[in-house]
Design a protein around this motif. Sequence first.
Motif, PDB file in Angstrom:
ATOM      1  N   HIS A  42       0.832  -1.214   0.000  1.00 51.45           N
ATOM      2  CA  HIS A  42       0.000   0.000   0.000  1.00 51.45           C
ATOM      3  C   HIS A  42       0.865   1.262   0.000  1.00 51.45           C
ATOM      4  N   ASN A  43       2.027   1.194  -0.606  1.00 49.86           N
ATOM      5  CA  ASN A  43       2.964   2.310  -0.579  1.00 49.86           C
ATOM      6  C   ASN A  43       2.749   3.299  -1.720  1.00 49.86           C
ATOM      7  N   ASN A  44       1.979   2.924  -2.705  1.00 52.26           N
ATOM      8  CA  ASN A  44       1.736   3.819  -3.837  1.00 52.26           C
ATOM      9  C   ASN A  44       0.462   4.606  -3.598  1.00 52.26           C
ATOM     10  N   GLY A  45       0.534   5.881  -3.802  1.00 52.76           N
ATOM     11  CA  GLY A  45      -0.664   6.700  -3.645  1.00 52.76           C
ATOM     12  C   GLY A  45      -0.316   8.131  -3.313  1.00 52.76           C
ATOM     13  N   THR A  46      -1.357   8.891  -3.099  1.00 55.83           N
ATOM     14  CA  THR A  46      -1.200  10.301  -2.762  1.00 55.83           C
ATOM     15  C   THR A  46      -0.754  10.434  -1.316  1.00 55.83           C
ATOM     16  N   PRO A  47      -0.276  11.606  -0.937  1.00 54.63           N
ATOM     17  CA  PRO A  47       0.074  11.812   0.479  1.00 54.63           C
ATOM     18  C   PRO A  47      -1.118  11.581   1.422  1.00 54.63           C
ATOM     19  N   PHE A  48      -2.336  11.900   0.957  1.00 52.26           N
ATOM     20  CA  PHE A  48      -3.526  11.650   1.759  1.00 52.26           C
ATOM     21  C   PHE A  48      -3.686  10.154   2.036  1.00 52.26           C
ATOM     22  N   GLU A  49      -3.518   9.316   0.996  1.00 50.80           N
ATOM     23  CA  GLU A  49      -3.647   7.863   1.142  1.00 50.80           C
ATOM     24  C   GLU A  49      -2.543   7.290   2.034  1.00 50.80           C
ATOM     25  N   ILE A  50      -1.340   7.799   1.887  1.00 48.30           N
ATOM     26  CA  ILE A  50      -0.229   7.325   2.723  1.00 48.30           C
ATOM     27  C   ILE A  50      -0.486   7.681   4.191  1.00 48.30           C
ATOM     28  N   THR A  51      -0.990   8.883   4.437  1.00 50.93           N
ATOM     29  CA  THR A  51      -1.319   9.293   5.802  1.00 50.93           C
ATOM     30  C   THR A  51      -2.444   8.436   6.370  1.00 50.93           C
ATOM     31  N   ALA A  52      -3.458   8.156   5.568  1.00 52.43           N
ATOM     32  CA  ALA A  52      -4.562   7.303   6.013  1.00 52.43           C
ATOM     33  C   ALA A  52      -4.063   5.890   6.302  1.00 52.43           C
ATOM     34  N   ARG A  53      -3.167   5.381   5.474  1.00 55.63           N
ATOM     35  CA  ARG A  53      -2.576   4.057   5.715  1.00 55.63           C
ATOM     36  C   ARG A  53      -1.825   4.036   7.036  1.00 55.63           C
ATOM     37  N   ASP A  54      -1.003   5.073   7.255  1.00 54.04           N
ATOM     38  CA  ASP A  54      -0.249   5.155   8.513  1.00 54.04           C
ATOM     39  C   ASP A  54      -1.179   5.267   9.714  1.00 54.04           C
ATOM     40  N   LEU A  55      -2.268   6.002   9.562  1.00 54.42           N
ATOM     41  CA  LEU A  55      -3.235   6.157  10.646  1.00 54.42           C
ATOM     42  C   LEU A  55      -3.897   4.824  10.986  1.00 54.42           C
ATOM     43  N   GLY A  56      -4.320   4.079   9.970  1.00 55.38           N
ATOM     44  CA  GLY A  56      -4.919   2.770  10.207  1.00 55.38           C
ATOM     45  C   GLY A  56      -3.940   1.794  10.824  1.00 55.38           C
ATOM     46  N   GLU A  57      -2.696   1.829  10.361  1.00 56.51           N
ATOM     47  CA  GLU A  57      -1.660   0.954  10.924  1.00 56.51           C
ATOM     48  C   GLU A  57      -1.380   1.315  12.383  1.00 56.51           C
ATOM     49  N   PHE A  58      -1.313   2.617  12.675  1.00 59.90           N
ATOM     50  CA  PHE A  58      -1.088   3.046  14.060  1.00 59.90           C
ATOM     51  C   PHE A  58      -2.217   2.574  14.970  1.00 59.90           C
ATOM     52  N   TRP A  59      -3.461   2.741  14.527  1.00 62.13           N
ATOM     53  CA  TRP A  59      -4.598   2.327  15.359  1.00 62.13           C
ATOM     54  C   TRP A  59      -4.530   0.845  15.700  1.00 62.13           C
ATOM     55  N   LEU A  60      -4.207   0.011  14.707  1.00 62.87           N
ATOM     56  CA  LEU A  60      -4.153  -1.426  14.961  1.00 62.87           C
ATOM     57  C   LEU A  60      -2.994  -1.782  15.891  1.00 62.87           C
ATOM     58  N   LEU A  61      -1.813  -1.211  15.647  1.00 63.13           N
ATOM     59  CA  LEU A  61      -0.669  -1.490  16.512  1.00 63.13           C
ATOM     60  C   LEU A  61      -0.909  -0.967  17.920  1.00 63.13           C
ATOM     61  N   ASP A  62      -1.511   0.208  18.040  1.00 61.63           N
ATOM     62  CA  ASP A  62      -1.780   0.767  19.360  1.00 61.63           C
ATOM     63  C   ASP A  62      -2.756  -0.114  20.134  1.00 61.63           C
ATOM     64  N   GLN A  63      -3.760  -0.622  19.459  1.00 60.07           N
ATOM     65  CA  GLN A  63      -4.708  -1.508  20.120  1.00 60.07           C
ATOM     66  C   GLN A  63      -4.023  -2.805  20.555  1.00 60.07           C
ATOM     67  N   ARG A 142      -7.172   0.206   8.477  1.00 62.25           N
ATOM     68  CA  ARG A 142      -7.042  -0.588   9.705  1.00 62.25           C
ATOM     69  C   ARG A 142      -7.745  -1.930   9.543  1.00 62.25           C
ATOM     70  N   ALA A 143      -8.949  -1.923   8.985  1.00 63.89           N
ATOM     71  CA  ALA A 143      -9.678  -3.173   8.764  1.00 63.89           C
ATOM     72  C   ALA A 143      -8.940  -4.067   7.773  1.00 63.89           C
ATOM     73  N   ASP A 144      -8.347  -3.465   6.748  1.00 60.11           N
ATOM     74  CA  ASP A 144      -7.612  -4.237   5.757  1.00 60.11           C
ATOM     75  C   ASP A 144      -6.376  -4.888   6.379  1.00 60.11           C
ATOM     76  N   LEU A 145      -5.638  -4.147   7.203  1.00 58.08           N
ATOM     77  CA  LEU A 145      -4.466  -4.711   7.871  1.00 58.08           C
ATOM     78  C   LEU A 145      -4.884  -5.791   8.861  1.00 58.08           C
ATOM     79  N   ALA A 146      -5.984  -5.575   9.560  1.00 56.86           N
ATOM     80  CA  ALA A 146      -6.477  -6.598  10.485  1.00 56.86           C
ATOM     81  C   ALA A 146      -6.831  -7.873   9.730  1.00 56.86           C
ATOM     82  N   ASP A 147      -7.438  -7.720   8.557  1.00 60.67           N
ATOM     83  CA  ASP A 147      -7.740  -8.897   7.736  1.00 60.67           C
ATOM     84  C   ASP A 147      -6.464  -9.608   7.304  1.00 60.67           C
ATOM     85  N   ALA A 148      -5.434  -8.834   6.958  1.00 59.35           N
ATOM     86  CA  ALA A 148      -4.182  -9.439   6.518  1.00 59.35           C
ATOM     87  C   ALA A 148      -3.486 -10.183   7.651  1.00 59.35           C
ATOM     88  N   LEU A 149      -3.598  -9.690   8.871  1.00 53.15           N
ATOM     89  CA  LEU A 149      -2.880 -10.292   9.995  1.00 53.15           C
ATOM     90  C   LEU A 149      -3.695 -11.304  10.781  1.00 53.15           C
TER      91      LEU A 149
END
Length: 183
Positions: A42-63, A142-149
């Motif tokens: 999920h590394n390709n995309g606009t800065p908005f998409e990259i920020t959203a990806r990082d936000l979802g990843e942070f939420w899952l790791l924080d939980q 976040r849901a996508d990463l949770a599905d992957a893991l």
Amino acid sequence: MDKMMKDNNLGFVHLKEINPPSVPRVSGRYLDRWTRIWEDAHNNGTPFEITARDLGEFWLLDQFFTTGIRGYVQSTMGIWLSDSPVSYLESAIFTASRARHPGHIRNLDMKRELLFRRLSDGLKGLPVDTMQSLGARGAVYRADLADALFDVVHGMLTGDIPGAGTLRSMKPAPPRSWEKRFG
């Protein structure tokens, strides 16, 4: 559940549980590796998409590091029907403190701290509507990463992340009051 009784008239047998599961554990090496693979995918995309990806990843790791992730694990409990054991999916809560391979867990914790610093700096001063759309998109990541893991294919299904899990049809939603955490 010491014994499961079936109706002998229908041809079933008396079943007995063997080896109930102990503390649920998940491999830090597995999580660390697949989080990186997911991030690269999920590394390709606009800065908005990259920020959203990082936000979802942070939420899952924080939980994972704070309250844990509720899901299902294939237990070591076997039910013997003739000579072959049958595995069950049992509810469990997976936390970082119970995970195997502490070196990889430290990597994930450092990743979580890095994401928090990066997001704290990047989200300050954004308009409310941008924050809301970023939160909605981050919830999908976040849901996508949770599905992957933690999906059924890997023996687990997250139960407390709306929209996560291959058997779910709920719409992903960001955590409550997440904007306040990032100022």
